[in-house]
Design a protein around this motif. Structure first.
Motif, PDB file in Angstrom:
ATOM      1  N   ASN A  61       0.800  -1.240   0.000  1.00 49.77           N
ATOM      2  CA  ASN A  61       0.000   0.000   0.000  1.00 49.77           C
ATOM      3  C   ASN A  61       0.830   1.286   0.000  1.00 49.77           C
ATOM      4  OD1 ASN A  61      -2.251  -1.695   0.193  1.00 49.77           O
ATOM      5  ND2 ASN A  61      -2.398  -1.473   2.405  1.00 49.77           N
ATOM      6  N   PHE A 104      -3.508   1.370  -2.169  1.00 49.93           N
ATOM      7  CA  PHE A 104      -4.250   0.255  -1.580  1.00 49.93           C
ATOM      8  C   PHE A 104      -4.464  -0.875  -2.586  1.00 49.93           C
ATOM      9  CE2 PHE A 104      -8.420  -1.678  -0.441  1.00 49.93           C
ATOM     10  CZ  PHE A 104      -8.022  -2.261   0.741  1.00 49.93           C
ATOM     11  N   HIS A 107      -5.287 -10.891  -2.863  1.00 51.08           N
ATOM     12  CA  HIS A 107      -4.887  -9.586  -3.411  1.00 51.08           C
ATOM     13  C   HIS A 107      -3.396  -9.681  -3.712  1.00 51.08           C
ATOM     14  CE1 HIS A 107      -3.603  -8.934   0.740  1.00 51.08           C
ATOM     15  NE2 HIS A 107      -4.785  -9.406   1.062  1.00 51.08           N
ATOM     16  N   ASP A 126      -0.787  -7.450  -3.976  1.00 54.29           N
ATOM     17  CA  ASP A 126       0.231  -6.420  -3.747  1.00 54.29           C
ATOM     18  C   ASP A 126       1.367  -6.857  -2.843  1.00 54.29           C
ATOM     19  OD1 ASP A 126      -1.818  -6.426  -1.862  1.00 54.29           O
ATOM     20  OD2 ASP A 126      -1.675  -4.297  -1.444  1.00 54.29           O
ATOM     21  N   ASN A 127       1.237  -7.910  -2.062  1.00 61.49           N
ATOM     22  CA  ASN A 127       2.379  -8.452  -1.315  1.00 61.49           C
ATOM     23  C   ASN A 127       3.120  -9.509  -2.117  1.00 61.49           C
ATOM     24  OD1 ASN A 127       0.434  -7.893   1.420  1.00 61.49           O
ATOM     25  ND2 ASN A 127       2.594  -7.380   1.594  1.00 61.49           N
ATOM     26  N   THR A 183      -5.196  -9.700   8.740  1.00 63.18           N
ATOM     27  CA  THR A 183      -5.577  -9.011   7.507  1.00 63.18           C
ATOM     28  C   THR A 183      -7.088  -9.089   7.324  1.00 63.18           C
ATOM     29  OG1 THR A 183      -3.441  -9.497   6.519  1.00 63.18           O
ATOM     30  CG2 THR A 183      -5.201  -8.946   4.999  1.00 63.18           C
ATOM     31  N   ARG A 215      -9.462  -5.903   6.864  1.00 64.59           N
ATOM     32  CA  ARG A 215     -10.203  -5.691   5.613  1.00 64.59           C
ATOM     33  C   ARG A 215     -11.696  -5.580   5.885  1.00 64.59           C
ATOM     34  NH1 ARG A 215      -6.933  -6.271   1.086  1.00 64.59           N
ATOM     35  NH2 ARG A 215      -8.641  -6.417  -0.403  1.00 64.59           N
ATOM     36  N   ARG A 242      -8.485   1.709   9.837  1.00 66.01           N
ATOM     37  CA  ARG A 242      -7.590   0.714  10.427  1.00 66.01           C
ATOM     38  C   ARG A 242      -6.842   1.270  11.645  1.00 66.01           C
ATOM     39  NH1 ARG A 242      -5.361  -2.085   4.831  1.00 66.01           N
ATOM     40  NH2 ARG A 242      -6.974  -3.695   4.784  1.00 66.01           N
ATOM     41  N   GLY A 266       1.025  -2.413   4.806  1.00 60.06           N
ATOM     42  CA  GLY A 266      -0.041  -3.368   4.484  1.00 60.06           C
ATOM     43  C   GLY A 266      -1.283  -3.033   5.274  1.00 60.06           C
TER      44      GLY A 266
HETATM   45  N1  HSE Z   1      -3.457  -4.478   0.348  1.00 59.10           N
HETATM   46  C1  HSE Z   1      -3.719  -5.376   1.431  1.00 59.10           C
HETATM   47  C2  HSE Z   1      -4.570  -4.668   2.466  1.00 59.10           C
HETATM   48  C3  HSE Z   1      -2.418  -5.822   2.017  1.00 59.10           C
HETATM   49  O1  HSE Z   1      -4.296  -3.491   2.718  1.00 59.10           O
HETATM   50  O2  HSE Z   1      -5.499  -5.252   2.997  1.00 59.10           O
HETATM   51  C4  HSE Z   1      -2.558  -6.772   3.176  1.00 59.10           C
HETATM   52  O3  HSE Z   1      -1.299  -6.965   3.766  1.00 59.10           O
END
Ligand code: HSE
Length: 301
Positions: A12, A17, A127, A129-130, A174, A178, A225, A251
Motif C-alpha cells: 500500500n 491500496f 490480493h 500487492d504483497n 488481515t 479488511r 484501520r 499493508g
Molecule cells: N493491500 C492489502 C490490504 C495488504 O491493505 O489489505 C494486506 O497486507
C-alpha cells in the motif's frame, strides 16, 4: 532439497491500496523436497502454530504448482525458518505462498515463469500487492492487463531512502483489517487517492523524496484501520518530527513503515518505538534496505 529465501513486503505505502508493494531485505526461508507423506517442521515466528500441518499456505502453494504442471505429489518434506514477524503488515503469508511456489517450481526445473507464478500466488492470497514484490523485487505496481491477467510494473525506488518499520506487539489479522473497511467510498476520497497515488509513483520516478509526505496520504483505509492500533497517529507524527520523508500503515498493519533519510534512521526508529510505549504498546523497530530481484534460490542439493 531446494532452499528459497523470500523477502518481507510492505504493501500500500499509503494510497496504493491493493496495488503497490515494496520488497525488503528480511527473509523467510522455505526448504522443500517431495516425499511419500507430508512432514512439516518450523522454527522462528509462529513455529509452534505451523509445525506438523499440511494445510498451510506454503503447502497449498506447493500443491498448486504440481497441479498446474500436471504432476503427482504424494507429500513433501517442508522446513520453514521464519524471520519475518507475523504480527501483520510485513507480508508473512505472501512469503509462505511465494516460498512454496518458488520452491516447487525450482525443484521441477522451473516449468513456470515468474508471471505465471504471480497468477497462482494472487489466486491463493486474494490480493496481489504483497506477492508481486516478493516475486519480482523492488517497488511493484500491480494491475489487471489483457484478459484480466495480473500484470506488474517495477517502479524505481529512490536511491538513499531507508525503510524503518515499527513492529508493535499487537496482532491484527488481515481479514479483520479488511472487514472494517466500507464497501463503497465517497467520490472525493477516490479522487484524493487517485491523485496521491499518481504523485507517489511520479515522486519515485523523479527521485523526489521531498514529495513523499503528501504523496503517502490516504483516504481509503488508514483512518479506519488506525482504530485497531493504539497510538497510530502519534507514531506517525513522531516519525515525521524525527525526520521521516513519508510514513504509512504497512499493508493492513499493525506494522508502520517510515521512508527515511539514512542519517535519520535511528532517530525515527526510536521515536516510533517511544510513541508506542507512550500508549502502553511494546514495539521494536527495524531498519531494512529494499530487496531487488525478489525471492532468491539459496541452494539445491
Ligand atoms: N493491500 C492489502 C490490504 C495488504 O491493505 O489489505 C494486506 O497486507
Amino acid at each position: 532439497m531446494v532452499k528459497i529465501l523470500v523477502p518481507a513486503t510492505s504493501a500500500n505505502l499509503g494510497p496504493g491500496f491493493d496495488f503497490l508493494g515494496l520488497a525488503l531485505e528480511l527473509y523467510n526461508i522455505v526448504e522443500f523436497a517431495p516425499e511419500q507423506e507430508w512432514v512439516v517442521t518450523a522454527e522462528g515466528y509462529a513455529a509452534t502454530r505451523l509445525a506438523g500441518r499440511s494445510d498451510l499456505l506454503v503447502c497449498q502453494a506447493i500443491r498448486a504448482v504440481y497441479s498446474q504442471v500436471g504432476r503427482e505429489l504424494p507429500g513433501a518434506r517442508v522446513h520453514l525458518r521464519n524471520n519475518i514477524p507475523d504480527v501483520g503488515g510485513l507480508g508473512s503469508s505472501a512469503s509462505a505462498i511465494v516460498g512454496g511456489l518458488a520452491a516447487a517450481n525450482t525443484y521441477l526445473g522451473s516449468p513456470l515463469s515468474k508471471p505465471e507464478l504471480l497468477q497462482l500466488a494472487a489466486a491463493l492470497e486474494g490480493h496481489p500487492d504483497n506477492v508481486a514484490p516478493a516475486i519480482f523485487g523492488g517497488l511493484v505496481a500491480v494491475y489487471r492487463g489483457e484478459g484480466e491477467r495480473i500484470s506488474t510494473l517495477q517502479i524505481p525506488f529512490p536511491e538513499g531512502i531507508k525503510v524503518v518499520l515499527a513492529v508493535p506487539e499487537l496482532k491484527v489479522s488481515t481479514a479483520a483489517a479488511r472487514s472494517i473497511l466500507p464497501k463503497t467510498v465517497p467520490l472525493a476520497d477516490a479522487v484524493f487517492n487517485l491523485s496521491h497515488t499518481g504523485l507517489l509513483v511520479g515522486a519515485c520516478f523523479a527521485g523526489r523524496a521531498d514529495l513523499l509526505r503528501v504523496a503517502m496520504e490516504d483516504r481509503l483505509h488508514q483512518e479506519k484501520r488506525a482504530t485497531l492500533i493504539p497510538g497510530f497517529w502519534t507514531v506517525v507524527d513522531r516519525a515525521y518530527q524525527a525526520g521521516a520523508y513519508g510514513v504509512a500503515l504497512s499493508g493492513s498493519g499493525p506494522t508502520i513503515i517510515a521512508l527515511t533519510p539514512a542519517e535519520k534512521v535511528s532517530l525515527v526508529g526510536a521515536a516510533m518505538q517511544e510513541a508506542f510505549a507512550g500508549v502502553g504498546v511494546q514495539a521494536k523497530w527495524l531498519s531494512l534496505s529494499v530487496n531487488t530481484g525478489g525471492y532468491i534460490l539459496a541452494s539445491e542439493t
